[in-house]
Write a protein that holds these residues in place. Structure first.
Motif, PDB file in Angstrom:
ATOM      1  N   LEU A   1     -22.939 -10.528  -3.901  1.00 24.70           N
ATOM      2  CA  LEU A   1     -23.274  -9.185  -3.413  1.00 24.70           C
ATOM      3  C   LEU A   1     -24.721  -9.107  -2.944  1.00 24.70           C
ATOM      4  N   SER A   2     -25.606  -9.874  -3.558  1.00 19.75           N
ATOM      5  CA  SER A   2     -27.008  -9.859  -3.141  1.00 19.75           C
ATOM      6  C   SER A   2     -27.205 -10.534  -1.789  1.00 19.75           C
ATOM      7  N   GLN A   3     -26.214 -11.313  -1.331  1.00 21.45           N
ATOM      8  CA  GLN A   3     -26.324 -12.008  -0.044  1.00 21.45           C
ATOM      9  C   GLN A   3     -25.785 -11.197   1.128  1.00 21.45           C
ATOM     10  N   ILE A   4     -25.055 -10.127   0.837  1.00 21.57           N
ATOM     11  CA  ILE A   4     -24.385  -9.391   1.907  1.00 21.57           C
ATOM     12  C   ILE A   4     -25.417  -8.770   2.839  1.00 21.57           C
ATOM     13  N   ARG A   5     -25.227  -8.964   4.127  1.00 25.76           N
ATOM     14  CA  ARG A   5     -26.160  -8.487   5.136  1.00 25.76           C
ATOM     15  C   ARG A   5     -25.445  -7.609   6.160  1.00 25.76           C
ATOM     16  N   GLY A   6     -26.249  -6.830   6.867  1.00 24.32           N
ATOM     17  CA  GLY A   6     -25.714  -6.007   7.935  1.00 24.32           C
ATOM     18  C   GLY A   6     -24.731  -4.983   7.412  1.00 24.32           C
ATOM     19  N   GLY A   7     -23.701  -4.731   8.191  1.00 24.56           N
ATOM     20  CA  GLY A   7     -22.695  -3.742   7.803  1.00 24.56           C
ATOM     21  C   GLY A   7     -21.465  -4.339   7.169  1.00 24.56           C
ATOM     22  N   ALA A   8     -21.576  -5.570   6.664  1.00 17.85           N
ATOM     23  CA  ALA A   8     -20.413  -6.250   6.088  1.00 17.85           C
ATOM     24  C   ALA A   8     -19.887  -5.502   4.870  1.00 17.85           C
ATOM     25  N   LEU A   9     -18.602  -5.664   4.599  1.00 18.16           N
ATOM     26  CA  LEU A   9     -17.955  -5.062   3.440  1.00 18.16           C
ATOM     27  C   LEU A   9     -17.631  -6.130   2.410  1.00 18.16           C
ATOM     28  N   ALA A  10     -17.698  -5.742   1.137  1.00 16.23           N
ATOM     29  CA  ALA A  10     -17.280  -6.601   0.025  1.00 16.23           C
ATOM     30  C   ALA A  10     -16.212  -5.856  -0.765  1.00 16.23           C
ATOM     31  N   ILE A  11     -15.000  -6.439  -0.828  1.00 14.88           N
ATOM     32  CA  ILE A  11     -13.845  -5.765  -1.419  1.00 14.88           C
ATOM     33  C   ILE A  11     -13.095  -6.742  -2.314  1.00 14.88           C
ATOM     34  N   PRO A  12     -12.986  -6.477  -3.609  1.00 12.70           N
ATOM     35  CA  PRO A  12     -12.179  -7.361  -4.471  1.00 12.70           C
ATOM     36  C   PRO A  12     -10.734  -7.462  -3.974  1.00 12.70           C
ATOM     37  N   ALA A  13     -10.246  -8.690  -3.910  1.00 10.22           N
ATOM     38  CA  ALA A  13      -8.897  -8.947  -3.406  1.00 10.22           C
ATOM     39  C   ALA A  13      -7.894  -8.932  -4.552  1.00 10.22           C
ATOM     40  N   HIS A  14      -6.764  -8.312  -4.321  1.00  7.26           N
ATOM     41  CA  HIS A  14      -5.616  -8.233  -5.244  1.00  7.26           C
ATOM     42  C   HIS A  14      -6.037  -8.251  -6.716  1.00  7.26           C
ATOM     43  N   PRO A  15      -6.854  -7.280  -7.156  1.00  7.02           N
ATOM     44  CA  PRO A  15      -7.385  -7.312  -8.530  1.00  7.02           C
ATOM     45  C   PRO A  15      -6.333  -7.074  -9.609  1.00  7.02           C
ATOM     46  N   ALA A  16      -5.156  -6.568  -9.241  1.00  9.19           N
ATOM     47  CA  ALA A  16      -4.111  -6.327 -10.240  1.00  9.19           C
ATOM     48  C   ALA A  16      -3.074  -7.443 -10.268  1.00  9.19           C
ATOM     49  N   GLN A  17      -3.275  -8.477  -9.473  1.00  9.78           N
ATOM     50  CA  GLN A  17      -2.292  -9.561  -9.405  1.00  9.78           C
ATOM     51  C   GLN A  17      -2.347 -10.422 -10.654  1.00  9.78           C
ATOM     52  N   LYS A  18      -1.178 -10.768 -11.181  1.00 11.74           N
ATOM     53  CA  LYS A  18      -1.117 -11.644 -12.348  1.00 11.74           C
ATOM     54  C   LYS A  18      -1.439 -13.078 -11.923  1.00 11.74           C
ATOM     55  N   VAL A  19      -2.245 -13.747 -12.730  1.00 11.79           N
ATOM     56  CA  VAL A  19      -2.637 -15.122 -12.434  1.00 11.79           C
ATOM     57  C   VAL A  19      -1.684 -16.078 -13.153  1.00 11.79           C
ATOM     58  N   PRO A  20      -0.979 -16.955 -12.433  1.00 13.38           N
ATOM     59  CA  PRO A  20      -0.066 -17.900 -13.085  1.00 13.38           C
ATOM     60  C   PRO A  20      -0.800 -18.805 -14.066  1.00 13.38           C
ATOM     61  N   PHE A  21      -0.099 -19.197 -15.106  1.00 11.47           N
ATOM     62  CA  PHE A  21      -0.704 -20.013 -16.160  1.00 11.47           C
ATOM     63  C   PHE A  21      -1.253 -21.327 -15.605  1.00 11.47           C
TER      64      PHE A  21
END
Length: 523
Positions: free
Chosen positions: A280-300
């Motif tokens: 997040l400290s590297q983000i420049r300009g008008g770029a967006l940072a959005i967590p991807a599929h945060p509710a997805q279950k992670v396979p074992f």
């Protein structure tokens, strides 16, 4: 790469390990046909023909026959020799004479390999069912107000390629996006694929020529000024608070951001380069940072071998993100989990805007992916390009990627797989929209639209959230049970003050649903 870690693209079947039997291997290229899941019947139906690895097995593609609802409809004589690694053709068919509604489309490919003429239906994979595609021929566009623009926030292209998977080209994605009536789409190929050498996914190149080529192709396609905008991005592998790898969408950033912890390219080294805070400290300009599929279950297996983990509540609450891509495809259980996560964050006082994508890797109609490496493929409809959409309000049609992102930052957003819904609120004569803050409210206006493709409106619910009490409650609800309603507008008198943290709305139709961003109630 550890095989089977991310089997979400068109399936690569030619990679083999020494002394290990590969049931999927054939001495011919992968031949794949694909069509959009919907199309305006007044327009042309695009049929994608993809021939992969023909440099290993040169193949003469003789013809493509199209069958609609079991009847032969058209034939294209191609007679071209496919001998490059990637070979693509898009064939266009006029389907205007067909009735509106769902139709079955079967595609028969006749081809020649090593002097032998062969035939396949839909694809030439082993273990797939080769069944017809289902495509909706729409008499009209999906419902929305004229100042809203529709996009898919999470998709992958042919720049994601490895031993088990590959996607479609940017130009093919652009044509399919046009067919399903997207105004824009975000291409978020994996950071650990974008750092590869251009022609060798087993080798990294520190000068990032693949990322540079990706950026150049996006600019070239966007410069033509027609069709949907392509938003360039990455799906970056980053470290969460527990030093496990999670995925973060970075959109329209001017520099490449590395992330390879879960690539499987480095045995016994699965720590991603950067933490969430460092990224997040590297983000420049008008770029967006959005967590991807945060509710997805992670396979074992992913937890065990490549250190994948979930987005923790601490990660999501501690850092500032531009949005949350909590809808990731059309699987009902996944949508339900995503909505529950967003609601829990709202009730903890987190002001974060919603986003929807499909995580489609090609897959314009159905998913064909590795189920068991070297043994079996599987098919389903959970991650189809353009099915779930993010609708963003803009004062005019966006002409370049940053305009889309700037409109998103204002928060006048809804997520939908069919119907349209908008709320606005009033404090005296002043009107407030989703994404805005109001000191108090005396009324709320609800506007909803549906059509025969989405089915009639069945329910609209207005929710109020009370973060201090960690609860939501219904403050207004309308059920439509006795008649087919496709348009609804009502102004509702409600007295709401700062004890109510926010309001939001949901709609259900016969075949779809939508939800709005919040209007927050605060000074």
């Amino acid at each position: 790469m550890i095989l089977g870690a991310f089997p979400f693209l068109y399936a690569e079947t030619h990679y083999r390990l020494p002394f290990l039997f590969n049931r999927l291997f054939k001495r011919e290229p992968e031949l794949i046909a694909d069509v959009p899941y919907r199309v305006l019947k007044s327009a042309f139906l695009p049929v994608l023909l993809l021939v992969k690895d023909a440099h290993l097995f040169p193949t003469g593609v003789i013809s493509v026959k199209l069958f609609i609802d079991g009847q032969r409809f058209a034939e294209e004589r191609l007679n071209f020799l496919a001998k490059q690694k990637f070979n693509e053709r898009i064939l266009e068919f006029d389907v205007s004479r067909f009735s509106a509604g769902w139709h079955e489309i079967q595609i028969k490919i006749t081809y020649e390999v090593d002097g032998k003429t062969r035939v396949c239906f839909a694809d030439n994979y082993r273990t797939t069912r080769h069944r017809p595609f289902r495509c909706y021929f729409a008499a009209e566009s999906l419902p929305r107000k004229h100042d809203y623009f529709s996009g898919d926030f999470h998709s992958h292209s042919s720049f994601t390629e490895d031993q088990i998977e590959f996607g479609a080209s940017l130009s093919a994605m652009k044509r399919m996006a046009e067919a399903v009536e997207l105004d824009f789409f975000c291409v978020t190929d994996h950071s650990y694929d974008l750092d590869d050498a251009v022609d060798n996914y087993l080798k990294n190149d520190p000068s990032f020529p693949k990322w540079q080529r990706f950026q150049k192709e996006v600019k070239t396609l966007n410069s033509k000024g027609k069709g949907p905008l392509i938003i360039p991005g990455e799906e970056v592998s980053v470290r969460n608070a527990k030093n496990q790898t999670v995925h973060l969408l970075i959109l329209n950033h001017p520099q490449f951001i590395p992330g390879s912890g879960d690539s499987g390219e480095r045995w016994f080294s699965n720590k991603s380069e950067f933490s969430v805070k460092q990224i997040l400290s590297q983000i420049r300009g008008g770029a967006l940072a959005i967590p991807a599929h945060p509710a997805q279950k992670v396979p074992f297996a992913q937890k065990l071998f490549i250190n994948r983990g979930p987005w923790t509540p601490g990660d999501l609450l501690r850092h500032h993100f531009n949005g949350l891509q909590f809808i990731n495809g059309n699987q009902p259980s996944g949508v339900k989990r995503g909505m529950a996560l967003w609601k829990s964050l709202l009730l903890q006082g987190k002001k974060i805007f919603p986003a929807a994508g499909n995580d489609a890797h090609g897959h314009f109609n159905r998913v064909r992916e590795i189920a068991i490496p070297f043994i079996r493929l599987k098919e389903h409809g959970h991650h189809v390009f353009g099915q779930w959409r993010t609708l963003i309000h803009c004062s005019g049609r966006p002409q370049h990627p940053q305009q889309v992102l700037d409109c998103f930052k204002k928060g006048r957003i809804l997520l939908t797989n069919g119907p349209f819904l908008e709320i606005s609120a009033f404090s005296g004569q002043k009107q407030f929209f989703a994404g805005q803050c109001a000191p108090e409210l005396d009324s709320v206006k609800v506007e909803a639209l549906a059509n025969h493709e989405t089915g009639a409106i069945t329910q609209i619910v207005l929710w109020a959230g009370f973060p201090t009490q960690k609860r939501e409650q219904v403050i207004w609800q309308k059920d439509f049970t006795t008649q087919s309603v496709f348009s609804f507008s009502r102004k509702i008198s409600l007295a709401l003050n700062r004890l109510t943290g926010y309001i939001r709305a949901e709609i259900k139709s016969e075949y779809g649903m939508a939800l709005t961003n919040c209007i927050w109630i605060e000074d």
